[in-house]
Design an enzyme around this catalytic site. Structure first.
Site, PDB file in Angstrom:
ATOM      1  N   ARG A 269     -45.678   3.199 -74.248  1.00  0.00           N
ATOM      2  CA  ARG A 269     -45.914   3.563 -72.852  1.00  0.00           C
ATOM      3  C   ARG A 269     -47.075   2.762 -72.298  1.00  0.00           C
ATOM      4  O   ARG A 269     -48.169   2.754 -72.870  1.00  0.00           O
ATOM      5  CB  ARG A 269     -46.222   5.063 -72.745  1.00  0.00           C
ATOM      6  CG  ARG A 269     -46.455   5.539 -71.312  1.00  0.00           C
ATOM      7  CD  ARG A 269     -46.604   7.059 -71.245  1.00  0.00           C
ATOM      8  NE  ARG A 269     -46.792   7.514 -69.875  1.00  0.00           N
ATOM      9  CZ  ARG A 269     -47.970   7.613 -69.263  1.00  0.00           C
ATOM     10  NH1 ARG A 269     -49.081   7.290 -69.905  1.00  0.00           N
ATOM     11  NH2 ARG A 269     -48.044   8.045 -68.010  1.00  0.00           N
TER      12      ARG A 269
ATOM     13  N   GLU B 139     -33.727  11.616 -43.007  1.00  0.00           N
ATOM     14  CA  GLU B 139     -32.360  11.690 -43.550  1.00  0.00           C
ATOM     15  C   GLU B 139     -32.226  13.001 -44.305  1.00  0.00           C
ATOM     16  O   GLU B 139     -33.162  13.801 -44.343  1.00  0.00           O
ATOM     17  CB  GLU B 139     -32.081  10.486 -44.457  1.00  0.00           C
ATOM     18  CG  GLU B 139     -33.064  10.361 -45.612  1.00  0.00           C
ATOM     19  CD  GLU B 139     -32.948   9.051 -46.389  1.00  0.00           C
ATOM     20  OE1 GLU B 139     -31.855   8.457 -46.434  1.00  0.00           O
ATOM     21  OE2 GLU B 139     -33.974   8.641 -46.969  1.00  0.00           O
TER      22      GLU B 139
ATOM     23  N   TYR C 282     -30.348   3.290 -59.146  1.00  0.00           N
ATOM     24  CA  TYR C 282     -29.014   3.792 -59.438  1.00  0.00           C
ATOM     25  C   TYR C 282     -28.060   3.551 -58.285  1.00  0.00           C
ATOM     26  O   TYR C 282     -28.476   3.172 -57.193  1.00  0.00           O
ATOM     27  CB  TYR C 282     -29.063   5.284 -59.809  1.00  0.00           C
ATOM     28  CG  TYR C 282     -29.255   6.246 -58.666  1.00  0.00           C
ATOM     29  CD1 TYR C 282     -30.473   6.327 -57.991  1.00  0.00           C
ATOM     30  CD2 TYR C 282     -28.224   7.075 -58.249  1.00  0.00           C
ATOM     31  CE1 TYR C 282     -30.637   7.224 -56.942  1.00  0.00           C
ATOM     32  CE2 TYR C 282     -28.380   7.979 -57.198  1.00  0.00           C
ATOM     33  CZ  TYR C 282     -29.605   8.040 -56.552  1.00  0.00           C
ATOM     34  OH  TYR C 282     -29.755   8.928 -55.510  1.00  0.00           O
TER      35      TYR C 282
ATOM     36  N   LYS D 146     -33.118   2.331 -53.908  1.00  0.00           N
ATOM     37  CA  LYS D 146     -32.438   3.529 -54.448  1.00  0.00           C
ATOM     38  C   LYS D 146     -32.943   3.829 -55.851  1.00  0.00           C
ATOM     39  O   LYS D 146     -32.268   3.549 -56.847  1.00  0.00           O
ATOM     40  CB  LYS D 146     -30.917   3.318 -54.421  1.00  0.00           C
ATOM     41  CG  LYS D 146     -30.124   4.615 -54.565  1.00  0.00           C
ATOM     42  CD  LYS D 146     -28.678   4.384 -54.181  1.00  0.00           C
ATOM     43  CE  LYS D 146     -27.771   5.519 -54.565  1.00  0.00           C
ATOM     44  NZ  LYS D 146     -28.090   6.791 -53.912  1.00  0.00           N
TER      45      LYS D 146
ATOM     46  N   ARG E 102     -26.114  -3.452 -52.738  1.00  0.00           N
ATOM     47  CA  ARG E 102     -27.343  -2.657 -52.659  1.00  0.00           C
ATOM     48  C   ARG E 102     -28.042  -2.588 -54.011  1.00  0.00           C
ATOM     49  O   ARG E 102     -29.269  -2.608 -54.092  1.00  0.00           O
ATOM     50  CB  ARG E 102     -27.065  -1.262 -52.126  1.00  0.00           C
ATOM     51  CG  ARG E 102     -28.360  -0.472 -51.893  1.00  0.00           C
ATOM     52  CD  ARG E 102     -28.132   0.851 -51.204  1.00  0.00           C
ATOM     53  NE  ARG E 102     -27.257   1.699 -51.992  1.00  0.00           N
ATOM     54  CZ  ARG E 102     -26.720   2.829 -51.542  1.00  0.00           C
ATOM     55  NH1 ARG E 102     -26.980   3.254 -50.311  1.00  0.00           N
ATOM     56  NH2 ARG E 102     -25.930   3.550 -52.303  1.00  0.00           N
TER      57      ARG E 102
HETATM   58  N1  PMP Z   1     -29.949   8.867 -48.226  1.00  0.00           N
HETATM   59  C1  PMP Z   1     -30.313   9.301 -49.437  1.00  0.00           C
HETATM   60  C2  PMP Z   1     -31.716   9.768 -49.641  1.00  0.00           C
HETATM   61  C3  PMP Z   1     -29.382   9.331 -50.496  1.00  0.00           C
HETATM   62  O1  PMP Z   1     -29.748   9.760 -51.711  1.00  0.00           O
HETATM   63  C4  PMP Z   1     -28.039   8.916 -50.251  1.00  0.00           C
HETATM   64  C5  PMP Z   1     -26.998   8.970 -51.327  1.00  0.00           C
HETATM   65  N2  PMP Z   1     -27.378   8.446 -52.522  1.00  0.00           N
HETATM   66  C6  PMP Z   1     -27.706   8.467 -48.969  1.00  0.00           C
HETATM   67  C7  PMP Z   1     -28.690   8.448 -47.981  1.00  0.00           C
HETATM   68  C8  PMP Z   1     -26.314   8.000 -48.644  1.00  0.00           C
HETATM   69  O2  PMP Z   1     -26.072   6.717 -49.161  1.00  0.00           O
HETATM   70  P1  PMP Z   1     -24.601   6.267 -49.580  1.00  0.00           P
HETATM   71  O3  PMP Z   1     -23.754   6.420 -48.359  1.00  0.00           O
HETATM   72  O4  PMP Z   1     -24.751   4.860 -49.975  1.00  0.00           O
HETATM   73  O5  PMP Z   1     -24.178   7.175 -50.680  1.00  0.00           O
END
Ligand code: PMP
Length: 286
Positions: free
Chosen positions: A100, A182, A32, A150, A51
């Site tokens: 599935r 993070e 996403y 992502k 990305r």
């Molecule tokens: N780390 C994680 C785990 C996230 O989910 C996000 C936001 N989706 C970010 C960092 C920040 O990424 P961005 O600046 O591209 O939104």
């Protein structure tokens, strides 16, 4: 009623449907992106596009649209839903193979599913929340090893937000082998004097689009940037802390595990960076 986009069609939100056999639903086999909208325009759009392509190729998933088509769909949804400030959510899944099975389906027989919708967020570009800042708690990072992709595997980040809520905080920072990776849905930073410290890019964290822009602006403004890991104890002793994400831009952190940073108010460097980011990004918005 919102207009959403599903596999080539613009539909009222209650008519946007995906199969129960869709691999996004059954296996979280999906990626996403979230792009913010300010003044009716898309922020950091080329970064989100790039990305998305990378996430898809890392998972051998077909990209159902070109970058130009994607820009057109984003703009159409923003216009149809009259979004001035808000978000565009985009998801691509490995599609619906009709049953599935763990094995990936043949992409020639099973096209990717693509869904987009908008979220209206009046006040998104304001600074009410940022002036207050966020309180965070630290929790173990037990996510999988490819956080640079992502994916929609967001169960643990959701649990983390709930743990934070239960503890009276706003969000959680994830810690692995003693170091902060993070936030649940953002990149994490601390500030010591004039130096901004944030973990270096690797498979351990998402390569934030906002992170890239903010670090570029920080360097252009002659701020010191150090890309290295830091512990939660170092963070608690920092002068300031903040997070970055497409949906909250630069967000000051004022408390970590109950320990107040500085005087417990949003840090001046974080607020300055937020202002620079918003000014520059609005200028570059498409
Ligand atoms: N780390 C994680 C785990 C996230 O989910 C996000 C936001 N989706 C970010 C960092 C920040 O990424 P961005 O600046 O591209 O939104």
């Amino acid at each position: 009623m919102r207009t959403v986009y599903v596999n080539g069609e613009y539909l009222p939100e209650d008519q946007g449907k995906v199969s129960i056999f869709d691999r996004g639903f059954l296996m979280a086999d999906a990626v996403y992106e979230v792009t913010s909208v300010l003044g009716g325009k898309l922020i950091d759009f080329p970064g989100h596009c790039a990305r998305l392509s990378r996430s898809l190729s890392e998972l051998d998933m077909a990209n159902p649209v070109t970058d130009d088509e994607l820009l057109g769909i984003h703009r159409e949804l923003v216009a149809r839903n009259d979004i001035d400030e808000g978000l565009v959510y985009l998801q691509v899944t490995r599609g619906n193979p009709g049953d599935r099975d763990f094995a990936f389906p043949d992409p020639d027989e099973t096209p990717s599913t693509i869904v987009l919708f908008t979220q209206d967020k009046p006040g998104l570009g304001g600074d009410t929340a940022a002036r207050k800042g966020n309180k965070v708690i630290s929790i173990d990072d037990i996510r999988w090893g490819r956080r640079d992709i992502k994916t929609v595997q967001l169960l643990y980040p959701s649990m983390g937000k709930m743990m934070a809520k239960k503890a009276g905080a706003d969000d959680a920072w994830l810690v692995e082998d003693g170091f902060v990776t993070e936030g649940t849905s953002n990149n994490a930073y601390i500030v010591k004097g004039n130096k901004i410290i944030t973990r270096a890019l690797s498979r351990d964290i998402l390569h934030g689009i906002t992170r890239a822009a903010v670090l570029r602006f920080a360097r252009e403004a002659q701020m010191d940037v150090e890309e290295r890991s830091f512990t939660i104890d170092e963070a608690k002793q920092a002068d300031e802390a903040f997070t970055t994400s497409a949906s909250a831009f630069v967000m000051p952190v004022v408390e970590i595990d109950g320990v107040q940073l500085g005087d417990g108010t949003a840090g001046p460097l974080a607020l300055r960076l937020r202002e620079i980011y918003l000014d520059e990004s609005r200028k570059a918005a498409v």
